[in-house]
Scaffold this motif. Structure first.
Motif, PDB file in Angstrom:
ATOM      1  N   SER A   1       0.843  -1.202   0.000  1.00 30.92           N
ATOM      2  CA  SER A   1       0.000   0.000   0.000  1.00 30.92           C
ATOM      3  C   SER A   1       0.878   1.251   0.000  1.00 30.92           C
ATOM      4  O   SER A   1       2.073   1.195   0.326  1.00 30.92           O
ATOM      5  N   SER A   2       0.283   2.367  -0.334  1.00 35.17           N
ATOM      6  CA  SER A   2       1.008   3.644  -0.337  1.00 35.17           C
ATOM      7  C   SER A   2       1.496   3.981   1.068  1.00 35.17           C
ATOM      8  O   SER A   2       2.613   4.467   1.244  1.00 35.17           O
ATOM      9  N   LYS A   3       0.689   3.707   2.071  1.00 37.29           N
ATOM     10  CA  LYS A   3       1.079   3.996   3.456  1.00 37.29           C
ATOM     11  C   LYS A   3       2.271   3.139   3.876  1.00 37.29           C
ATOM     12  O   LYS A   3       3.222   3.640   4.479  1.00 37.29           O
ATOM     13  N   ASP A   4       2.232   1.857   3.552  1.00 32.60           N
ATOM     14  CA  ASP A   4       3.358   0.975   3.881  1.00 32.60           C
ATOM     15  C   ASP A   4       4.623   1.389   3.144  1.00 32.60           C
ATOM     16  O   ASP A   4       5.720   1.377   3.704  1.00 32.60           O
ATOM     17  N   PHE A   5       4.472   1.772   1.879  1.00 30.06           N
ATOM     18  CA  PHE A   5       5.636   2.201   1.101  1.00 30.06           C
ATOM     19  C   PHE A   5       6.209   3.492   1.669  1.00 30.06           C
ATOM     20  O   PHE A   5       7.425   3.634   1.804  1.00 30.06           O
TER      21      PHE A   5
ATOM     22  N   GLY B   1       5.938  -4.185  -5.689  1.00 30.27           N
ATOM     23  CA  GLY B   1       5.327  -5.351  -6.290  1.00 30.27           C
ATOM     24  C   GLY B   1       4.176  -5.015  -7.225  1.00 30.27           C
ATOM     25  O   GLY B   1       3.377  -5.866  -7.575  1.00 30.27           O
ATOM     26  N   ARG B   2       4.102  -3.769  -7.651  1.00 29.97           N
ATOM     27  CA  ARG B   2       3.031  -3.333  -8.552  1.00 29.97           C
ATOM     28  C   ARG B   2       3.500  -3.391  -9.996  1.00 29.97           C
ATOM     29  O   ARG B   2       4.678  -3.205 -10.275  1.00 29.97           O
TER      30      ARG B   2
ATOM     31  N   ASP C   1      11.739   1.505 -10.244  1.00 31.73           N
ATOM     32  CA  ASP C   1      12.122   1.282  -8.845  1.00 31.73           C
ATOM     33  C   ASP C   1      10.883   1.081  -7.972  1.00 31.73           C
ATOM     34  O   ASP C   1      10.825   0.154  -7.164  1.00 31.73           O
ATOM     35  N   ILE C   2       9.916   1.959  -8.138  1.00 33.16           N
ATOM     36  CA  ILE C   2       8.700   1.889  -7.326  1.00 33.16           C
ATOM     37  C   ILE C   2       7.930   0.608  -7.632  1.00 33.16           C
ATOM     38  O   ILE C   2       7.453  -0.069  -6.709  1.00 33.16           O
ATOM     39  N   ASN C   3       7.820   0.260  -8.900  1.00 37.79           N
ATOM     40  CA  ASN C   3       7.142  -0.988  -9.263  1.00 37.79           C
ATOM     41  C   ASN C   3       7.823  -2.193  -8.614  1.00 37.79           C
ATOM     42  O   ASN C   3       7.164  -3.079  -8.070  1.00 37.79           O
ATOM     43  N   GLN C   4       9.148  -2.211  -8.667  1.00 40.68           N
ATOM     44  CA  GLN C   4       9.891  -3.326  -8.100  1.00 40.68           C
ATOM     45  C   GLN C   4       9.747  -3.375  -6.574  1.00 40.68           C
ATOM     46  O   GLN C   4       9.507  -4.440  -6.004  1.00 40.68           O
TER      47      GLN C   4
END
Length: 99
Positions: free
Chosen positions: A3-7, A34-35, A28-31
């Motif tokens: 989730s955005s909060k966890d990230f 996991g999105r 980077d964000i996808n990796q």
């Protein structure tokens, strides 16, 4: 999928000691999350979570690079006054007219 909060929390833990910001790519964000893809809402939610700690999470125009930077409460007028530019900010319209 993170989730955005966890990230945002993960980013805080990893980079809270940095004075300068860091940049991430879309890949980077996808990796890291996991999105396969993400929306601008996801980015806004990360920004919201980090701003509670004085850190902005912003993107470039093409949403390919993302930047995590500390936000400083440094009013623009005081900054100009400290630099000796008291008259610079008197009227933006007149500044544009003199060019």
């Amino acid at each position: 999928m993170v989730s955005s909060k966890d990230f945002a929390n993960w980013l805080m833990i990893q980079f809270e000691q940095l004075e300068n910001g860091v940049s991430l790519t879309r890949e980077d964000i996808n990796q890291l999350t996991g999105r396969q893809n993400f929306s601008v809402v996801f980015v806004h939610e990360i920004h919201y979570e980090l701003m509670q700690h004085g850190i902005a999470f912003v993107t470039d125009t093409y949403r390919e690079r993302f930047y995590m930077v500390r936000v400083q409460d440094n009013p623009w007028r005081k900054q100009l006054e400290d630099a000796g530019h008291q008259q610079t900010y008197s009227n933006i319209v007149s500044i544009n007219m003199t060019r």
